[in-house]
Design a protein around this motif. Structure first.
Motif, PDB file in Angstrom:
ATOM      1  N   GLY A 187      -0.495   1.933  -6.766  1.00  0.00           N
ATOM      2  CA  GLY A 187       0.078   3.157  -7.295  1.00  0.00           C
ATOM      3  C   GLY A 187      -0.444   4.411  -6.617  1.00  0.00           C
ATOM      4  O   GLY A 187      -1.557   4.433  -6.093  1.00  0.00           O
ATOM      5  N   THR A 188       0.391   5.441  -6.645  1.00  0.00           N
ATOM      6  CA  THR A 188       0.005   6.744  -6.126  1.00  0.00           C
ATOM      7  C   THR A 188       0.447   7.803  -7.132  1.00  0.00           C
ATOM      8  O   THR A 188       1.566   7.744  -7.647  1.00  0.00           O
ATOM      9  CB  THR A 188       0.612   6.997  -4.728  1.00  0.00           C
ATOM     10  N   LEU A 189      -0.444   8.751  -7.406  1.00  0.00           N
ATOM     11  CA  LEU A 189      -0.175   9.733  -8.451  1.00  0.00           C
ATOM     12  C   LEU A 189       0.638  10.895  -7.896  1.00  0.00           C
ATOM     13  O   LEU A 189       0.285  11.485  -6.871  1.00  0.00           O
ATOM     14  CB  LEU A 189      -1.490  10.250  -9.025  1.00  0.00           C
ATOM     15  N   VAL A 190       1.701  11.223  -8.610  1.00  0.00           N
ATOM     16  CA  VAL A 190       2.509  12.408  -8.313  1.00  0.00           C
ATOM     17  C   VAL A 190       2.401  13.356  -9.503  1.00  0.00           C
ATOM     18  O   VAL A 190       2.694  12.967 -10.632  1.00  0.00           O
ATOM     19  CB  VAL A 190       3.985  12.038  -8.067  1.00  0.00           C
ATOM     20  N   THR A 191       1.963  14.559  -9.227  1.00  0.00           N
ATOM     21  CA  THR A 191       1.822  15.570 -10.275  1.00  0.00           C
ATOM     22  C   THR A 191       2.704  16.758  -9.929  1.00  0.00           C
ATOM     23  O   THR A 191       2.570  17.343  -8.850  1.00  0.00           O
ATOM     24  CB  THR A 191       0.370  16.039 -10.419  1.00  0.00           C
ATOM     25  N   VAL A 208       0.851  -1.185   0.000  1.00  0.00           N
ATOM     26  CA  VAL A 208       0.000   0.000   0.000  1.00  0.00           C
ATOM     27  C   VAL A 208       0.887   1.235   0.000  1.00  0.00           C
ATOM     28  O   VAL A 208       1.693   1.433   0.918  1.00  0.00           O
ATOM     29  CB  VAL A 208      -0.936   0.025   1.219  1.00  0.00           C
ATOM     30  N   GLU A 209       0.724   2.047  -1.047  1.00  0.00           N
ATOM     31  CA  GLU A 209       1.500   3.292  -1.159  1.00  0.00           C
ATOM     32  C   GLU A 209       0.718   4.472  -0.594  1.00  0.00           C
ATOM     33  O   GLU A 209      -0.517   4.459  -0.570  1.00  0.00           O
ATOM     34  CB  GLU A 209       1.828   3.607  -2.622  1.00  0.00           C
ATOM     35  N   SER A 210       1.450   5.500  -0.205  1.00  0.00           N
ATOM     36  CA  SER A 210       0.832   6.756   0.214  1.00  0.00           C
ATOM     37  C   SER A 210       1.829   7.886  -0.001  1.00  0.00           C
ATOM     38  O   SER A 210       3.033   7.636  -0.187  1.00  0.00           O
ATOM     39  CB  SER A 210       0.407   6.704   1.688  1.00  0.00           C
ATOM     40  N   CYS A 239       5.568   3.190   1.431  1.00  0.00           N
ATOM     41  CA  CYS A 239       4.944   1.929   1.034  1.00  0.00           C
ATOM     42  C   CYS A 239       5.078   0.946   2.192  1.00  0.00           C
ATOM     43  O   CYS A 239       6.185   0.762   2.721  1.00  0.00           O
ATOM     44  CB  CYS A 239       5.608   1.373  -0.216  1.00  0.00           C
ATOM     45  N   VAL A 240       3.974   0.354   2.558  1.00  0.00           N
ATOM     46  CA  VAL A 240       3.961  -0.635   3.634  1.00  0.00           C
ATOM     47  C   VAL A 240       3.589  -1.988   3.070  1.00  0.00           C
ATOM     48  O   VAL A 240       2.581  -2.109   2.360  1.00  0.00           O
ATOM     49  CB  VAL A 240       2.977  -0.239   4.743  1.00  0.00           C
ATOM     50  N   CYS A 247       4.856   0.909  -5.890  1.00  0.00           N
ATOM     51  CA  CYS A 247       5.743   0.176  -4.998  1.00  0.00           C
ATOM     52  C   CYS A 247       5.866  -1.260  -5.499  1.00  0.00           C
ATOM     53  O   CYS A 247       4.883  -1.846  -5.981  1.00  0.00           O
ATOM     54  CB  CYS A 247       5.173   0.205  -3.584  1.00  0.00           C
ATOM     55  N   ASN A 248       7.056  -1.814  -5.349  1.00  0.00           N
ATOM     56  CA  ASN A 248       7.335  -3.166  -5.842  1.00  0.00           C
ATOM     57  C   ASN A 248       8.074  -3.949  -4.778  1.00  0.00           C
ATOM     58  O   ASN A 248       8.915  -3.398  -4.057  1.00  0.00           O
ATOM     59  CB  ASN A 248       8.194  -3.062  -7.106  1.00  0.00           C
TER      60      ASN A 248
END
Length: 116
Positions: free
Chosen positions: A109-113, A5-7, A22-23, A95-96
């Motif tokens: 996935g987590t979006l970075v803009t 889980v990403e944040s 990421c956990v 995260c992988n």
């Protein structure tokens, strides 16, 4: 099985910083390495940074000197500190985790803009 889980994603201005987390849960003792990949619209997924249990680290060429990957003491967390962000860093960051048997797992996935 490993769940990730990403944040930490979001909107940031060019030149700014952001920290992703990421956990991992599940069979965490089978994890040999963790890392971050990213995928921008219309582009292939690419390696951002990876770190293994021995502490060896590798970075994608485009982020060297700007991003730093680290793992938590419990080894089931991985962080990506991103600095000097550029608009071309805009992507979904995944995260992988890789197990000793070479199985791979992905977060959603987590979006970075990066935009002004």
């Amino acid at each position: 099985q490993v769940q990730l889980v990403e944040s930490g994603g979001g909107l940031v201005q060019p030149g700014g910083s952001l920290r992703l987390s990421c956990v991992a849960s599940g069979s965490i003792f089978s994890i040999n390495a963790m890392g971050w990949y990213r995928q921008a619209p219309g582009k292939e997924r690419e390696l951002v940074a990876g770190i293994n249990n021995g502490g060896s680290i590798n970075y994608g060429d485009s982020v060297k000197g700007r991003f730093t990957i680290s793992r938590g003491n419990a080894k089931n967390t991985v962080y990506l500190q991103m600095s000097s962000l550029k608009p071309e860093d805009t992507a979904v960051y995944y995260c992988n985790a890789k197990q000793f048997n070479s199985a791979m797992y992905w977060g959603k996935g987590t979006l970075v803009t990066v935009s002004s």
